[in-house]
Write a protein that holds these residues in place. Sequence first.
Motif, PDB file in Angstrom:
ATOM      1  N   UNK A   1       0.823  -1.206   0.000  1.00 61.67           N
ATOM      2  CA  UNK A   1       0.000   0.000   0.000  1.00 61.67           C
ATOM      3  C   UNK A   1       0.861   1.262   0.000  1.00 61.67           C
ATOM      4  N   UNK A   2       0.356   2.299  -0.632  1.00 61.08           N
ATOM      5  CA  UNK A   2       1.007   3.609  -0.627  1.00 61.08           C
ATOM      6  C   UNK A   2       0.412   4.534   0.436  1.00 61.08           C
ATOM      7  N   UNK A   3      -0.393   3.992   1.333  1.00 59.27           N
ATOM      8  CA  UNK A   3      -1.087   4.826   2.326  1.00 59.27           C
ATOM      9  C   UNK A   3      -0.103   5.611   3.197  1.00 59.27           C
ATOM     10  N   UNK A   4       0.944   4.964   3.686  1.00 62.57           N
ATOM     11  CA  UNK A   4       1.920   5.661   4.536  1.00 62.57           C
ATOM     12  C   UNK A   4       2.625   6.766   3.750  1.00 62.57           C
ATOM     13  N   UNK A   5       3.001   6.448   2.516  1.00 61.91           N
ATOM     14  CA  UNK A   5       3.656   7.453   1.663  1.00 61.91           C
ATOM     15  C   UNK A   5       2.723   8.632   1.403  1.00 61.91           C
ATOM     16  N   UNK A   6       1.453   8.350   1.145  1.00 61.11           N
ATOM     17  CA  UNK A   6       0.483   9.420   0.886  1.00 61.11           C
ATOM     18  C   UNK A   6       0.324  10.319   2.110  1.00 61.11           C
ATOM     19  N   UNK A   7       0.268   9.722   3.281  1.00 64.29           N
ATOM     20  CA  UNK A   7       0.147  10.506   4.517  1.00 64.29           C
ATOM     21  C   UNK A   7       1.376  11.393   4.718  1.00 64.29           C
ATOM     22  N   UNK A   8       2.550  10.861   4.426  1.00 63.02           N
ATOM     23  CA  UNK A   8       3.785  11.638   4.557  1.00 63.02           C
ATOM     24  C   UNK A   8       3.787  12.808   3.578  1.00 63.02           C
ATOM     25  N   UNK A   9       3.376  12.551   2.353  1.00 64.81           N
ATOM     26  CA  UNK A   9       3.341  13.624   1.351  1.00 64.81           C
ATOM     27  C   UNK A   9       2.359  14.722   1.753  1.00 64.81           C
ATOM     28  N   UNK A  10       1.199  14.333   2.278  1.00 63.89           N
ATOM     29  CA  UNK A  10       0.219  15.336   2.738  1.00 63.89           C
ATOM     30  C   UNK A  10       0.793  16.154   3.884  1.00 63.89           C
ATOM     31  N   UNK A  11       1.495  15.484   4.810  1.00 67.06           N
ATOM     32  CA  UNK A  11       2.052  16.173   5.975  1.00 67.06           C
ATOM     33  C   UNK A  11       3.045  17.259   5.568  1.00 67.06           C
TER      34      UNK A  11
END
Length: 82
Positions: free
Chosen positions: A36-46
């Motif tokens: 999943x890219x969920x962790x990466x997506x959260x980091x990018x949003x942050x």
Amino acid sequence: LILTKPLGTGVVFAGDMRALADASDVAEALQGMCRSNAHAAATLRRFGCLACTDVTGFGLIGHLAELCRGSNGARVRIDLND
């Protein structure tokens, strides 16, 4: 530029199509693609990410150059030790 998955899956699969890739390399590439890219997506949003792309076909340097051209003079350093 934040890479969220390993580079080189295309090379592994091209080798697999010619029976030249190790089964373990193919399995690892498939595992990475299913992650999943969920962790990466959260980091990018942050960090307020304003652009995203995949690094396929065009390559890392090609994508990096395009991001720099559109950024108002960004400077880049690639550290291969981390």
